[in-house]
Write a protein that holds these residues in place. Structure first.
Motif, PDB file in Angstrom:
ATOM      1  N   GLU A 100       9.125  -0.891  -9.165  1.00 37.15           N
ATOM      2  CA  GLU A 100       8.999  -0.082 -10.376  1.00 37.15           C
ATOM      3  C   GLU A 100       9.688  -0.771 -11.559  1.00 37.15           C
ATOM      4  OE1 GLU A 100       9.099   4.691 -10.483  1.00 37.15           O
ATOM      5  OE2 GLU A 100      11.071   3.781 -10.314  1.00 37.15           O
ATOM      6  N   GLN A 101      10.808  -1.444 -11.278  1.00 41.68           N
ATOM      7  CA  GLN A 101      11.575  -2.112 -12.327  1.00 41.68           C
ATOM      8  C   GLN A 101      10.954  -3.435 -12.761  1.00 41.68           C
ATOM      9  OE1 GLN A 101      14.207  -0.932 -13.902  1.00 41.68           O
ATOM     10  NE2 GLN A 101      15.068  -2.718 -14.936  1.00 41.68           N
ATOM     11  N   PHE A 102      10.487  -4.225 -11.774  1.00 42.73           N
ATOM     12  CA  PHE A 102      10.083  -5.608 -12.071  1.00 42.73           C
ATOM     13  C   PHE A 102       8.587  -5.878 -11.897  1.00 42.73           C
ATOM     14  CE2 PHE A 102      14.569  -5.800 -10.672  1.00 42.73           C
ATOM     15  CZ  PHE A 102      15.128  -6.374 -11.799  1.00 42.73           C
ATOM     16  N   GLY A 103       7.874  -5.010 -11.178  1.00 38.83           N
ATOM     17  CA  GLY A 103       6.436  -5.201 -10.986  1.00 38.83           C
ATOM     18  C   GLY A 103       6.072  -6.263  -9.981  1.00 38.83           C
ATOM     19  N   THR A 104       7.059  -6.908  -9.375  1.00 38.23           N
ATOM     20  CA  THR A 104       6.825  -7.980  -8.403  1.00 38.23           C
ATOM     21  C   THR A 104       8.085  -8.180  -7.576  1.00 38.23           C
ATOM     22  OG1 THR A 104       6.116 -10.287  -8.134  1.00 38.23           O
ATOM     23  CG2 THR A 104       7.633  -9.807  -9.965  1.00 38.23           C
ATOM     24  N   PHE A 105       7.955  -8.966  -6.504  1.00 36.50           N
ATOM     25  CA  PHE A 105       9.111  -9.368  -5.701  1.00 36.50           C
ATOM     26  C   PHE A 105       9.285 -10.883  -5.717  1.00 36.50           C
ATOM     27  CE2 PHE A 105       7.520  -5.404  -3.896  1.00 36.50           C
ATOM     28  CZ  PHE A 105       8.671  -4.634  -3.899  1.00 36.50           C
ATOM     29  N   LYS A 106       8.212 -11.584  -6.012  1.00 32.13           N
ATOM     30  CA  LYS A 106       8.231 -13.047  -5.978  1.00 32.13           C
ATOM     31  C   LYS A 106       9.275 -13.587  -6.955  1.00 32.13           C
ATOM     32  CE  LYS A 106       4.333 -13.592  -3.463  1.00 32.13           C
ATOM     33  NZ  LYS A 106       4.539 -13.258  -2.089  1.00 32.13           N
ATOM     34  N   GLY A 107      10.175 -14.410  -6.433  1.00 27.99           N
ATOM     35  CA  GLY A 107      11.162 -15.061  -7.279  1.00 27.99           C
ATOM     36  C   GLY A 107      12.359 -14.217  -7.666  1.00 27.99           C
ATOM     37  N   ASP A 133      13.914   1.720  -1.594  1.00 32.81           N
ATOM     38  CA  ASP A 133      14.582   0.647  -2.337  1.00 32.81           C
ATOM     39  C   ASP A 133      13.561  -0.343  -2.902  1.00 32.81           C
ATOM     40  OD1 ASP A 133      17.100   1.695  -1.900  1.00 32.81           O
ATOM     41  OD2 ASP A 133      17.570   0.358  -0.226  1.00 32.81           O
ATOM     42  N   VAL A 134      12.617  -0.788  -2.060  1.00 33.48           N
ATOM     43  CA  VAL A 134      11.641  -1.752  -2.555  1.00 33.48           C
ATOM     44  C   VAL A 134      10.708  -1.115  -3.570  1.00 33.48           C
ATOM     45  CG1 VAL A 134      11.787  -3.269  -0.544  1.00 33.48           C
ATOM     46  CG2 VAL A 134      10.025  -1.488  -0.600  1.00 33.48           C
ATOM     47  N   MET A 135      10.436   0.172  -3.421  1.00 31.44           N
ATOM     48  CA  MET A 135       9.658   0.887  -4.435  1.00 31.44           C
ATOM     49  C   MET A 135      10.372   0.854  -5.781  1.00 31.44           C
ATOM     50  SD  MET A 135       8.735   4.958  -4.566  1.00 31.44           S
ATOM     51  CE  MET A 135       7.972   5.693  -6.032  1.00 31.44           C
ATOM     52  N   THR A 136      11.691   1.093  -5.754  1.00 32.72           N
ATOM     53  CA  THR A 136      12.480   1.114  -6.984  1.00 32.72           C
ATOM     54  C   THR A 136      12.515  -0.267  -7.627  1.00 32.72           C
ATOM     55  OG1 THR A 136      13.826   2.903  -6.047  1.00 32.72           O
ATOM     56  CG2 THR A 136      14.722   1.752  -7.967  1.00 32.72           C
ATOM     57  N   ILE A 137      12.641  -1.311  -6.807  1.00 36.08           N
ATOM     58  CA  ILE A 137      12.627  -2.683  -7.325  1.00 36.08           C
ATOM     59  C   ILE A 137      11.267  -2.995  -7.941  1.00 36.08           C
ATOM     60  CG2 ILE A 137      12.712  -5.121  -6.657  1.00 36.08           C
ATOM     61  CD1 ILE A 137      14.802  -4.238  -4.486  1.00 36.08           C
ATOM     62  N   ALA A 159       0.831  -1.206   0.000  1.00 33.37           N
ATOM     63  CA  ALA A 159       0.000   0.000   0.000  1.00 33.37           C
ATOM     64  C   ALA A 159       0.869   1.261   0.000  1.00 33.37           C
ATOM     65  CB  ALA A 159      -0.935   0.002   1.209  1.00 33.37           C
ATOM     66  N   LEU A 160       1.967   1.240   0.752  1.00 33.30           N
ATOM     67  CA  LEU A 160       2.886   2.389   0.764  1.00 33.30           C
ATOM     68  C   LEU A 160       3.552   2.571  -0.599  1.00 33.30           C
ATOM     69  CD1 LEU A 160       4.465   1.773   4.276  1.00 33.30           C
ATOM     70  CD2 LEU A 160       3.193   3.835   3.630  1.00 33.30           C
ATOM     71  N   ILE A 161       3.945   1.459  -1.221  1.00 34.32           N
ATOM     72  CA  ILE A 161       4.535   1.536  -2.559  1.00 34.32           C
ATOM     73  C   ILE A 161       3.520   2.129  -3.545  1.00 34.32           C
ATOM     74  CG2 ILE A 161       5.375   0.178  -4.526  1.00 34.32           C
ATOM     75  CD1 ILE A 161       6.581  -1.789  -2.464  1.00 34.32           C
ATOM     76  N   ALA A 162       2.279   1.640  -3.489  1.00 31.45           N
ATOM     77  CA  ALA A 162       1.245   2.143  -4.398  1.00 31.45           C
ATOM     78  C   ALA A 162       1.002   3.633  -4.184  1.00 31.45           C
ATOM     79  CB  ALA A 162      -0.053   1.351  -4.196  1.00 31.45           C
ATOM     80  N   ARG A 163       1.016   4.042  -2.920  1.00 30.29           N
ATOM     81  CA  ARG A 163       0.776   5.461  -2.614  1.00 30.29           C
ATOM     82  C   ARG A 163       1.933   6.321  -3.111  1.00 30.29           C
ATOM     83  NH1 ARG A 163      -3.441   8.723  -2.272  1.00 30.29           N
ATOM     84  NH2 ARG A 163      -3.471  10.111  -0.461  1.00 30.29           N
ATOM     85  N   ALA A 164       3.165   5.858  -2.901  1.00 32.01           N
ATOM     86  CA  ALA A 164       4.338   6.599  -3.364  1.00 32.01           C
ATOM     87  C   ALA A 164       4.346   6.696  -4.891  1.00 32.01           C
ATOM     88  CB  ALA A 164       5.614   5.934  -2.855  1.00 32.01           C
ATOM     89  N   GLU A 165       3.996   5.599  -5.558  1.00 33.88           N
ATOM     90  CA  GLU A 165       3.939   5.612  -7.028  1.00 33.88           C
ATOM     91  C   GLU A 165       2.845   6.558  -7.514  1.00 33.88           C
ATOM     92  OE1 GLU A 165       3.506   1.447  -7.924  1.00 33.88           O
ATOM     93  OE2 GLU A 165       5.693   1.121  -8.010  1.00 33.88           O
ATOM     94  N   TYR A 166       1.749   6.619  -6.776  1.00 34.87           N
ATOM     95  CA  TYR A 166       0.656   7.550  -7.083  1.00 34.87           C
ATOM     96  C   TYR A 166       1.150   8.995  -6.992  1.00 34.87           C
ATOM     97  CZ  TYR A 166      -3.547  10.315  -5.964  1.00 34.87           C
ATOM     98  OH  TYR A 166      -4.517  11.275  -5.912  1.00 34.87           O
ATOM     99  N   PHE A 167       1.861   9.313  -5.913  1.00 34.86           N
ATOM    100  CA  PHE A 167       2.423  10.662  -5.777  1.00 34.86           C
ATOM    101  C   PHE A 167       3.404  10.960  -6.907  1.00 34.86           C
ATOM    102  CE2 PHE A 167       1.672  10.397  -0.935  1.00 34.86           C
ATOM    103  CZ  PHE A 167       0.494  11.128  -1.022  1.00 34.86           C
ATOM    104  N   LYS A 168       4.201   9.968  -7.272  1.00 33.18           N
ATOM    105  CA  LYS A 168       5.189  10.172  -8.335  1.00 33.18           C
ATOM    106  C   LYS A 168       4.512  10.466  -9.673  1.00 33.18           C
ATOM    107  CE  LYS A 168       9.408   8.257 -10.360  1.00 33.18           C
ATOM    108  NZ  LYS A 168      10.404   7.169 -10.337  1.00 33.18           N
TER     109      LYS A 168
END
Length: 320
Positions: free
Chosen positions: A155-162, A149-153, A26-35
Protein backbone atom coordinates in the motif's frame (compact mmCIF):
# COMPACT_ATOMS: atom_id res chain seq x y z
CA UNK A 1 -13.83 -7.09 -8.80
CA UNK A 2 -11.14 -9.77 -9.23
CA UNK A 3 -11.73 -12.38 -11.90
CA UNK A 4 -12.41 -15.87 -10.44
CA UNK A 5 -9.05 -17.14 -11.77
CA UNK A 6 -7.29 -14.65 -9.48
CA UNK A 7 -9.00 -15.83 -6.32
CA UNK A 8 -6.96 -18.03 -4.00
CA UNK A 9 -8.44 -21.37 -2.94
CA UNK A 10 -6.97 -23.35 -0.03
CA UNK A 11 -8.12 -26.30 2.07
CA UNK A 12 -6.41 -24.79 5.12
CA UNK A 13 -4.39 -21.62 5.74
CA UNK A 14 -1.55 -22.55 8.09
CA UNK A 15 1.69 -21.12 6.66
CA UNK A 16 3.08 -18.64 4.14
CA UNK A 17 5.86 -21.05 3.14
CA UNK A 18 3.80 -22.80 0.48
CA UNK A 19 2.22 -19.68 -1.02
CA UNK A 20 3.50 -18.61 -4.43
CA UNK A 21 4.27 -14.96 -5.14
CA UNK A 22 1.21 -14.90 -7.41
CA UNK A 23 -1.03 -16.16 -4.61
CA UNK A 24 0.36 -13.56 -2.20
CA UNK A 25 -0.25 -10.79 -4.72
CA UNK A 26 -3.79 -12.08 -5.32
CA UNK A 27 -4.50 -12.04 -1.56
CA UNK A 28 -3.14 -8.49 -1.30
CA UNK A 29 -5.31 -7.39 -4.24
CA UNK A 30 -8.37 -9.02 -2.68
CA UNK A 31 -7.73 -7.43 0.73
CA UNK A 32 -7.23 -4.02 -0.90
CA UNK A 33 -10.49 -4.57 -2.81
CA UNK A 34 -12.33 -5.25 0.46
CA UNK A 35 -10.72 -2.18 2.02
CA UNK A 36 -12.04 -0.03 -0.85
CA UNK A 37 -15.55 -1.23 -0.05
CA UNK A 38 -15.74 -3.99 -2.66
CA UNK A 39 -18.67 -6.39 -2.53
CA UNK A 40 -18.34 -9.29 -0.10
CA UNK A 41 -19.15 -12.74 -1.57
CA UNK A 42 -22.71 -13.74 -0.71
CA UNK A 43 -23.07 -16.98 1.23
CA UNK A 44 -26.14 -19.06 0.37
CA UNK A 45 -25.53 -21.54 3.18
CA UNK A 46 -24.52 -20.84 6.81
CA UNK A 47 -20.85 -21.25 7.74
CA UNK A 48 -19.95 -21.84 11.40
CA UNK A 49 -16.57 -20.89 12.85
CA UNK A 50 -14.85 -21.15 16.24
CA UNK A 51 -11.94 -18.99 17.36
CA UNK A 52 -9.70 -21.09 19.59
CA UNK A 53 -7.07 -18.82 21.13
CA UNK A 54 -4.92 -20.88 23.49
CA UNK A 55 -2.62 -17.85 23.91
CA UNK A 56 -3.71 -14.34 24.86
CA UNK A 57 -4.50 -12.00 22.00
CA UNK A 58 -6.24 -8.68 21.41
CA UNK A 59 -5.52 -7.61 17.82
CA UNK A 60 -5.49 -10.99 16.09
CA UNK A 61 -8.48 -12.44 17.95
CA UNK A 62 -10.70 -9.39 17.55
CA UNK A 63 -9.56 -8.79 13.97
CA UNK A 64 -10.53 -12.34 12.95
CA UNK A 65 -13.90 -11.92 14.69
CA UNK A 66 -14.58 -8.69 12.77
CA UNK A 67 -13.46 -10.29 9.49
CA UNK A 68 -15.78 -13.25 10.08
CA UNK A 69 -18.70 -10.94 10.82
CA UNK A 70 -18.06 -8.90 7.65
CA UNK A 71 -18.04 -12.11 5.58
CA UNK A 72 -21.34 -13.26 7.08
CA UNK A 73 -19.99 -16.21 9.09
CA UNK A 74 -21.59 -17.32 12.35
CA UNK A 75 -19.09 -17.45 15.22
CA UNK A 76 -19.79 -20.10 17.84
CA UNK A 77 -18.24 -19.04 21.18
CA UNK A 78 -15.34 -21.23 22.31
CA UNK A 79 -13.16 -20.48 25.32
CA UNK A 80 -10.14 -22.82 25.65
CA UNK A 81 -9.76 -21.94 29.34
CA UNK A 82 -13.17 -23.49 30.04
CA UNK A 83 -12.99 -26.36 27.56
CA UNK A 84 -12.20 -30.06 27.93
CA UNK A 85 -8.63 -29.28 26.89
CA UNK A 86 -8.20 -28.42 30.56
CA UNK A 87 -9.19 -32.02 31.33
CA UNK A 88 -6.49 -33.37 29.04
CA UNK A 89 -8.44 -33.61 25.78
CA UNK A 90 -6.18 -33.47 22.72
CA UNK A 91 -6.54 -30.69 20.19
CA UNK A 92 -7.47 -33.31 17.59
CA UNK A 93 -10.33 -34.60 19.75
CA UNK A 94 -11.53 -31.05 20.30
CA UNK A 95 -11.66 -30.59 16.52
CA UNK A 96 -13.34 -33.98 16.15
CA UNK A 97 -16.05 -32.67 18.49
CA UNK A 98 -16.36 -29.47 16.45
CA UNK A 99 -16.74 -31.49 13.24
CA UNK A 100 -19.49 -33.60 14.82
CA UNK A 101 -21.32 -30.44 15.91
CA UNK A 102 -21.25 -29.00 12.40
CA UNK A 103 -18.47 -26.43 12.75
CA UNK A 104 -16.85 -25.67 9.39
CA UNK A 105 -13.78 -23.60 10.32
CA UNK A 106 -11.46 -23.18 13.30
CA UNK A 107 -9.15 -20.20 13.72
CA UNK A 108 -6.48 -21.33 16.20
CA UNK A 109 -3.58 -19.74 18.05
CA UNK A 110 -1.43 -22.17 20.03
CA UNK A 111 1.90 -22.12 21.84
CA UNK A 112 3.07 -25.35 20.18
CA UNK A 113 4.93 -25.10 16.86
CA UNK A 114 3.10 -26.91 14.04
CA UNK A 115 0.14 -27.72 16.29
CA UNK A 116 -1.96 -27.89 13.11
CA UNK A 117 -0.14 -30.83 11.50
CA UNK A 118 -2.27 -33.63 13.06
CA UNK A 119 -5.40 -31.60 12.23
CA UNK A 120 -4.69 -31.31 8.50
CA UNK A 121 -2.84 -34.61 7.90
CA UNK A 122 -5.71 -36.87 8.92
CA UNK A 123 -5.53 -40.62 8.36
CA UNK A 124 -8.06 -42.69 6.44
CA UNK A 125 -10.42 -43.48 9.30
CA UNK A 126 -10.14 -40.16 11.14
CA UNK A 127 -13.29 -38.08 10.85
CA UNK A 128 -12.17 -34.63 11.99
CA UNK A 129 -12.74 -32.52 8.91
CA UNK A 130 -12.56 -28.84 9.67
CA UNK A 131 -10.82 -25.97 7.90
CA UNK A 132 -7.87 -24.70 9.93
CA UNK A 133 -6.71 -21.08 9.82
CA UNK A 134 -3.48 -20.60 11.76
CA UNK A 135 -3.56 -17.49 13.95
CA UNK A 136 -0.03 -18.19 15.21
CA UNK A 137 1.88 -21.29 16.32
CA UNK A 138 4.60 -20.93 18.94
CA UNK A 139 7.70 -19.41 17.35
CA UNK A 140 6.76 -20.93 13.99
CA UNK A 141 4.34 -19.09 11.69
CA UNK A 142 2.00 -16.11 11.92
CA UNK A 143 0.55 -16.00 8.40
CA UNK A 144 -2.13 -13.37 8.99
CA UNK A 145 0.30 -10.90 10.60
CA UNK A 146 2.80 -11.52 7.84
CA UNK A 147 0.23 -10.95 5.11
CA UNK A 148 -1.20 -7.79 6.65
CA UNK A 149 2.39 -6.54 6.91
CA UNK A 150 3.11 -7.13 3.23
CA UNK A 151 -0.25 -5.58 2.35
CA UNK A 152 0.76 -2.46 4.30
CA UNK A 153 4.15 -2.33 2.56
CA UNK A 154 2.49 -2.74 -0.85
CA UNK A 155 0.00 0.00 0.00
CA UNK A 156 2.90 2.34 0.81
CA UNK A 157 5.29 1.54 -2.05
CA UNK A 158 3.27 -0.30 -4.73
CA UNK A 159 6.03 -2.90 -5.12
CA UNK A 160 8.47 -5.11 -3.21
CA UNK A 161 11.28 -5.27 -5.75
CA UNK A 162 14.37 -3.48 -4.49
CA UNK A 163 12.88 -2.45 -1.15
CA UNK A 164 15.17 -2.68 1.87
CA UNK A 165 13.41 -3.91 4.99
CA UNK A 166 14.91 -4.34 8.46
CA UNK A 167 13.47 -6.65 11.11
CA UNK A 168 14.77 -5.57 14.51
CA UNK A 169 14.47 -7.17 17.93
CA UNK A 170 13.80 -10.57 19.45
CA UNK A 171 14.37 -12.49 16.20
CA UNK A 172 14.83 -16.03 17.49
CA UNK A 173 11.53 -16.16 19.43
CA UNK A 174 9.46 -14.41 16.77
CA UNK A 175 7.03 -16.15 14.43
CA UNK A 176 6.47 -12.70 12.85
CA UNK A 177 10.17 -12.43 11.93
CA UNK A 178 10.31 -15.87 10.34
CA UNK A 179 7.09 -15.51 8.33
CA UNK A 180 7.96 -12.03 7.09
CA UNK A 181 11.54 -12.90 6.20
CA UNK A 182 10.42 -15.89 4.13
CA UNK A 183 7.73 -14.01 2.29
CA UNK A 184 9.60 -10.76 1.69
CA UNK A 185 12.45 -12.74 0.11
CA UNK A 186 9.96 -14.48 -2.17
CA UNK A 187 8.50 -11.11 -3.21
CA UNK A 188 11.88 -9.62 -4.11
CA UNK A 189 12.72 -7.38 -1.13
CA UNK A 190 16.12 -7.22 0.57
CA UNK A 191 15.84 -8.25 4.23
CA UNK A 192 18.17 -7.23 7.05
CA UNK A 193 18.14 -8.12 10.74
CA UNK A 194 19.26 -6.34 13.89
CA UNK A 195 18.78 -6.34 17.65
CA UNK A 196 20.59 -8.19 20.43
CA UNK A 197 22.97 -10.70 18.87
CA UNK A 198 22.08 -13.27 21.55
CA UNK A 199 18.50 -13.19 20.17
CA UNK A 200 19.60 -13.67 16.57
CA UNK A 201 19.29 -17.21 15.24
CA UNK A 202 21.82 -18.16 12.55
CA UNK A 203 19.00 -19.92 10.67
CA UNK A 204 17.85 -16.47 9.61
CA UNK A 205 21.02 -15.82 7.57
CA UNK A 206 19.35 -17.65 4.68
CA UNK A 207 16.90 -14.73 4.47
CA UNK A 208 19.21 -11.75 5.07
CA UNK A 209 22.23 -10.40 6.92
CA UNK A 210 22.58 -9.06 10.44
CA UNK A 211 23.81 -5.47 10.89
CA UNK A 212 23.93 -3.00 13.81
CA UNK A 213 20.78 -0.85 14.14
CA UNK A 214 22.48 2.44 13.40
CA UNK A 215 23.93 1.13 10.13
CA UNK A 216 20.42 0.31 8.91
CA UNK A 217 18.16 3.15 10.02
CA UNK A 218 19.02 5.65 7.29
CA UNK A 219 19.01 3.07 4.46
CA UNK A 220 15.77 1.19 5.04
CA UNK A 221 12.39 1.66 3.37
CA UNK A 222 10.59 -0.17 6.18
CA UNK A 223 11.71 -0.89 9.73
CA UNK A 224 9.83 -3.70 11.43
CA UNK A 225 10.20 -3.59 15.21
CA UNK A 226 9.52 -6.78 17.17
CA UNK A 227 8.10 -7.00 20.65
CA UNK A 228 10.42 -8.37 23.33
CA UNK A 229 8.61 -11.61 24.20
CA UNK A 230 9.30 -12.09 27.90
CA UNK A 231 6.71 -14.90 28.06
CA UNK A 232 8.85 -17.02 25.70
CA UNK A 233 12.06 -16.48 27.64
CA UNK A 234 13.21 -18.75 30.43
CA UNK A 235 13.22 -17.34 33.96
CA UNK A 236 16.77 -18.60 34.39
CA UNK A 237 17.94 -17.08 31.08
CA UNK A 238 20.85 -14.80 32.01
CA UNK A 239 19.88 -12.25 29.36
CA UNK A 240 16.29 -12.18 30.61
CA UNK A 241 17.36 -11.74 34.23
CA UNK A 242 19.63 -8.83 33.27
CA UNK A 243 17.14 -7.25 30.87
CA UNK A 244 16.79 -3.47 31.15
CA UNK A 245 14.05 -1.60 29.26
CA UNK A 246 16.13 1.57 29.23
CA UNK A 247 19.27 -0.16 27.95
CA UNK A 248 17.35 -2.03 25.25
CA UNK A 249 15.70 1.19 24.05
CA UNK A 250 19.02 3.01 23.93
CA UNK A 251 20.79 0.25 21.98
CA UNK A 252 18.07 -1.07 19.69
CA UNK A 253 14.87 0.97 20.04
CA UNK A 254 13.38 3.59 17.74
CA UNK A 255 13.95 6.95 19.41
CA UNK A 256 13.60 10.46 18.02
CA UNK A 257 17.20 10.62 16.82
CA UNK A 258 16.92 7.39 14.81
CA UNK A 259 13.48 8.47 13.54
CA UNK A 260 14.98 11.69 12.18
CA UNK A 261 17.61 9.72 10.23
CA UNK A 262 15.01 7.63 8.38
CA UNK A 263 14.17 8.27 4.73
CA UNK A 264 11.30 10.71 4.24
CA UNK A 265 8.93 8.04 2.87
CA UNK A 266 10.17 5.19 5.09
CA UNK A 267 7.77 3.50 7.50
CA UNK A 268 7.95 2.03 11.00
CA UNK A 269 6.00 -1.19 11.62
CA UNK A 270 5.20 -3.20 14.75
CA UNK A 271 3.00 -6.31 15.14
CA UNK A 272 1.82 -5.23 18.61
CA UNK A 273 1.40 -5.13 21.46
CA UNK A 274 4.01 -2.37 21.71
CA UNK A 275 6.22 -2.09 24.77
CA UNK A 276 6.29 1.70 24.81
CA UNK A 277 9.71 3.08 25.62
CA UNK A 278 11.34 -0.26 24.76
CA UNK A 279 11.01 -1.07 21.04
CA UNK A 280 9.48 2.30 20.22
CA UNK A 281 9.39 5.64 22.02
CA UNK A 282 5.87 6.35 23.21
CA UNK A 283 5.66 9.66 21.35
CA UNK A 284 6.48 7.89 18.05
CA UNK A 285 3.71 5.25 18.18
CA UNK A 286 1.41 7.54 16.16
CA UNK A 287 4.09 9.61 14.42
CA UNK A 288 3.71 10.24 10.64
CA UNK A 289 6.16 7.47 9.66
CA UNK A 290 4.51 4.92 11.96
CA UNK A 291 1.94 2.68 10.26
CA UNK A 292 0.98 0.74 13.40
CA UNK A 293 -2.64 1.94 13.23
CA UNK A 294 -2.85 1.19 9.50
CA UNK A 295 -1.48 -2.33 10.05
CA UNK A 296 -4.31 -3.03 12.50
CA UNK A 297 -6.89 -1.68 10.02
CA UNK A 298 -5.45 -3.79 7.20
CA UNK A 299 -5.55 -6.88 9.39
CA UNK A 300 -9.33 -7.09 9.10
CA UNK A 301 -9.30 -6.97 5.30
CA UNK A 302 -6.41 -9.40 4.88
CA UNK A 303 -8.05 -11.85 7.27
CA UNK A 304 -11.22 -11.57 5.19
CA UNK A 305 -9.17 -12.52 2.12
CA UNK A 306 -7.57 -15.45 3.98
CA UNK A 307 -10.87 -16.82 5.28
CA UNK A 308 -12.46 -16.42 1.86
CA UNK A 309 -9.64 -18.50 0.36
CA UNK A 310 -10.52 -21.38 2.70
CA UNK A 311 -14.27 -20.94 2.11
CA UNK A 312 -13.66 -21.28 -1.62
CA UNK A 313 -11.13 -24.08 -1.22
CA UNK A 314 -13.66 -26.09 0.79
CA UNK A 315 -16.70 -24.85 -1.16
CA UNK A 316 -18.33 -23.62 2.03
CA UNK A 317 -21.33 -21.33 2.03
CA UNK A 318 -21.92 -22.17 -1.64
CA UNK A 319 -18.70 -20.49 -2.76
CA UNK A 320 -16.39 -22.01 -5.35
Amino acid sequence: MLEPMNLVRLENFVSVEDLSADEVNALIARAEYFKRGGAVPKLNKPVYVVNGFFENSTRTHTSFAVAERKLGLTEIPFDPTHSSVKKGETLYDTMLTMTALGIDLAVIRHSENNYYQPLIDTKENEQANIGIVNAGDGSGQHPSQCLLDVMTIHEQFGTFKGLKIAIIGDISHSRVARSNAQLLNKLGAEVYFSGPEYWFNEDFTQYGQYKPVDELVGEMDAIMLLRVQHERLSNDDAHEKDFSKEAYHEKYGMNQDRYNKMKDNAIIMHPGPINRGVELASELVEAPKSVFFRQMQNGVFMRMAMIEAVLRGRKLGGLE
